[in-house]
Design a protein around this motif. Sequence first.
Motif, PDB file in Angstrom:
ATOM      1  N   GLY A   1      13.312   2.805  10.202  1.00  0.00           N
ATOM      2  CA  GLY A   1      14.481   3.001   9.367  1.00  0.00           C
ATOM      3  C   GLY A   1      14.607   1.952   8.284  1.00  0.00           C
ATOM      4  N   ASP A   2      13.894   0.817   8.433  1.00  0.00           N
ATOM      5  CA  ASP A   2      13.892  -0.191   7.379  1.00  0.00           C
ATOM      6  C   ASP A   2      13.359   0.474   6.119  1.00  0.00           C
ATOM      7  N   ASN A   3      13.814   0.036   4.974  1.00  0.00           N
ATOM      8  CA  ASN A   3      13.439   0.732   3.749  1.00  0.00           C
ATOM      9  C   ASN A   3      13.531  -0.170   2.538  1.00  0.00           C
ATOM     10  N   MET A   4      12.873   0.263   1.468  1.00  0.00           N
ATOM     11  CA  MET A   4      12.949  -0.392   0.166  1.00  0.00           C
ATOM     12  C   MET A   4      12.460   0.586  -0.886  1.00  0.00           C
ATOM     13  N   THR A   5      12.701   0.246  -2.142  1.00  0.00           N
ATOM     14  CA  THR A   5      12.218   1.103  -3.218  1.00  0.00           C
ATOM     15  C   THR A   5      10.708   0.906  -3.376  1.00  0.00           C
ATOM     16  N   LEU A   6      10.089   1.881  -3.995  1.00  0.00           N
ATOM     17  CA  LEU A   6       8.664   1.768  -4.273  1.00  0.00           C
ATOM     18  C   LEU A   6       8.396   0.577  -5.188  1.00  0.00           C
ATOM     19  N   ALA A   7       9.271   0.361  -6.167  1.00  0.00           N
ATOM     20  CA  ALA A   7       9.097  -0.774  -7.081  1.00  0.00           C
ATOM     21  C   ALA A   7       9.136  -2.098  -6.321  1.00  0.00           C
ATOM     22  N   ALA A   8      10.066  -2.238  -5.399  1.00  0.00           N
ATOM     23  CA  ALA A   8      10.151  -3.480  -4.612  1.00  0.00           C
ATOM     24  C   ALA A   8       8.897  -3.663  -3.767  1.00  0.00           C
ATOM     25  N   ALA A   9       8.422  -2.597  -3.178  1.00  0.00           N
ATOM     26  CA  ALA A   9       7.224  -2.683  -2.330  1.00  0.00           C
ATOM     27  C   ALA A   9       6.001  -3.079  -3.153  1.00  0.00           C
ATOM     28  N   ARG A  10       5.898  -2.540  -4.338  1.00  0.00           N
ATOM     29  CA  ARG A  10       4.734  -2.868  -5.177  1.00  0.00           C
ATOM     30  C   ARG A  10       4.726  -4.322  -5.617  1.00  0.00           C
ATOM     31  N   GLN A  11       5.872  -4.971  -5.609  1.00  0.00           N
ATOM     32  CA  GLN A  11       5.918  -6.388  -5.955  1.00  0.00           C
ATOM     33  C   GLN A  11       5.102  -7.222  -4.966  1.00  0.00           C
ATOM     34  N   PHE A  12       4.941  -6.713  -3.748  1.00  0.00           N
ATOM     35  CA  PHE A  12       4.147  -7.430  -2.745  1.00  0.00           C
ATOM     36  C   PHE A  12       2.655  -7.335  -3.030  1.00  0.00           C
ATOM     37  N   CYS A  13       2.268  -6.472  -3.958  1.00  0.00           N
ATOM     38  CA  CYS A  13       0.855  -6.335  -4.322  1.00  0.00           C
ATOM     39  C   CYS A  13       0.401  -7.447  -5.256  1.00  0.00           C
ATOM     40  N   ILE A  14       1.311  -7.945  -6.048  1.00  0.00           N
ATOM     41  CA  ILE A  14       0.973  -8.951  -7.058  1.00  0.00           C
ATOM     42  C   ILE A  14       0.611 -10.260  -6.370  1.00  0.00           C
ATOM     43  N   GLY A  15      -0.549 -10.780  -6.732  1.00  0.00           N
ATOM     44  CA  GLY A  15      -0.979 -12.052  -6.186  1.00  0.00           C
ATOM     45  C   GLY A  15      -1.670 -11.969  -4.834  1.00  0.00           C
ATOM     46  N   THR A  16      -1.820 -10.754  -4.306  1.00  0.00           N
ATOM     47  CA  THR A  16      -2.471 -10.612  -2.998  1.00  0.00           C
ATOM     48  C   THR A  16      -3.909 -10.164  -3.125  1.00  0.00           C
ATOM     49  N   GLY A  17      -4.309  -9.787  -4.324  1.00  0.00           N
ATOM     50  CA  GLY A  17      -5.645  -9.227  -4.491  1.00  0.00           C
ATOM     51  C   GLY A  17      -5.686  -7.766  -4.128  1.00  0.00           C
ATOM     52  N   LEU A  18      -4.511  -7.166  -3.827  1.00  0.00           N
ATOM     53  CA  LEU A  18      -4.453  -5.764  -3.437  1.00  0.00           C
ATOM     54  C   LEU A  18      -4.053  -4.856  -4.589  1.00  0.00           C
ATOM     55  N   PHE A  19      -3.631  -5.441  -5.687  1.00  0.00           N
ATOM     56  CA  PHE A  19      -3.090  -4.664  -6.785  1.00  0.00           C
ATOM     57  C   PHE A  19      -3.916  -4.931  -8.036  1.00  0.00           C
ATOM     58  N   PHE A  20      -4.339  -3.880  -8.650  1.00  0.00           N
ATOM     59  CA  PHE A  20      -5.175  -4.016  -9.828  1.00  0.00           C
ATOM     60  C   PHE A  20      -4.558  -3.235 -10.980  1.00  0.00           C
ATOM     61  N   PHE A  21      -4.503  -3.808 -12.171  1.00  0.00           N
ATOM     62  CA  PHE A  21      -3.949  -3.135 -13.334  1.00  0.00           C
ATOM     63  C   PHE A  21      -5.045  -2.378 -14.049  1.00  0.00           C
TER      64      PHE A  21
ATOM     65  N   ALA B   1       0.822  -1.207   0.000  1.00  0.00           N
ATOM     66  CA  ALA B   1       0.000   0.000   0.000  1.00  0.00           C
ATOM     67  C   ALA B   1       0.862   1.266   0.000  1.00  0.00           C
ATOM     68  N   ALA B   2       1.950   1.260   0.763  1.00  0.00           N
ATOM     69  CA  ALA B   2       2.833   2.429   0.801  1.00  0.00           C
ATOM     70  C   ALA B   2       3.495   2.649  -0.550  1.00  0.00           C
ATOM     71  N   GLY B   3       3.951   1.572  -1.177  1.00  0.00           N
ATOM     72  CA  GLY B   3       4.560   1.696  -2.499  1.00  0.00           C
ATOM     73  C   GLY B   3       3.570   2.177  -3.541  1.00  0.00           C
ATOM     74  N   ASP B   4       2.375   1.626  -3.485  1.00  0.00           N
ATOM     75  CA  ASP B   4       1.319   2.023  -4.413  1.00  0.00           C
ATOM     76  C   ASP B   4       0.978   3.505  -4.233  1.00  0.00           C
ATOM     77  N   TYR B   5       0.935   3.949  -2.993  1.00  0.00           N
ATOM     78  CA  TYR B   5       0.651   5.343  -2.698  1.00  0.00           C
ATOM     79  C   TYR B   5       1.722   6.257  -3.312  1.00  0.00           C
ATOM     80  N   GLY B   6       2.976   5.905  -3.106  1.00  0.00           N
ATOM     81  CA  GLY B   6       4.058   6.706  -3.666  1.00  0.00           C
ATOM     82  C   GLY B   6       3.980   6.813  -5.178  1.00  0.00           C
ATOM     83  N   ILE B   7       3.710   5.693  -5.834  1.00  0.00           N
ATOM     84  CA  ILE B   7       3.584   5.685  -7.295  1.00  0.00           C
ATOM     85  C   ILE B   7       2.407   6.570  -7.719  1.00  0.00           C
TER      86      ILE B   7
END
Length: 111
Positions: free
Chosen positions: A91-111, A31-37
């Motif tokens: 302080g843990d971190n990742m890129t927005l692209a990496a975070a959005r990968q967690f959306c795939i297959g969860t039903g949380l990400f729609f194209f 959700a955080a990655g999706d928000y940033g995008i």
Amino acid sequence: MNRFPVAEIGNATFEVIARGGRVGARDYWCAAGDYGISLGIPSSRRMYLVAAEGLSQASPGGKAVRFTFDPDAAGVTPIQPQVSLSVKVPGDNMTLAAARQFCIGTGLFFF
């Protein structure tokens, strides 16, 4: 777009508010990655965990996790990214692209 609301809460931070039943780390990061995008932030930019899951500031009685795209403004010290996925270590971190990968297959990400 995912099903988690996001609220700006000041000091360059925003929170992802839990919705529904069981919510895990991958849901929050997605959700955080999706928000940033959605804001037009480049997918190569890093986002940082500000605070672990706790009470939401924007949704009384709800649970949320706080993030930032600007660790200096949010007062969080970036750390080496964790080996295991969690929303527990500020302080843990990742890129927005990496975070959005967690959306795939969860039903949380729609194209």
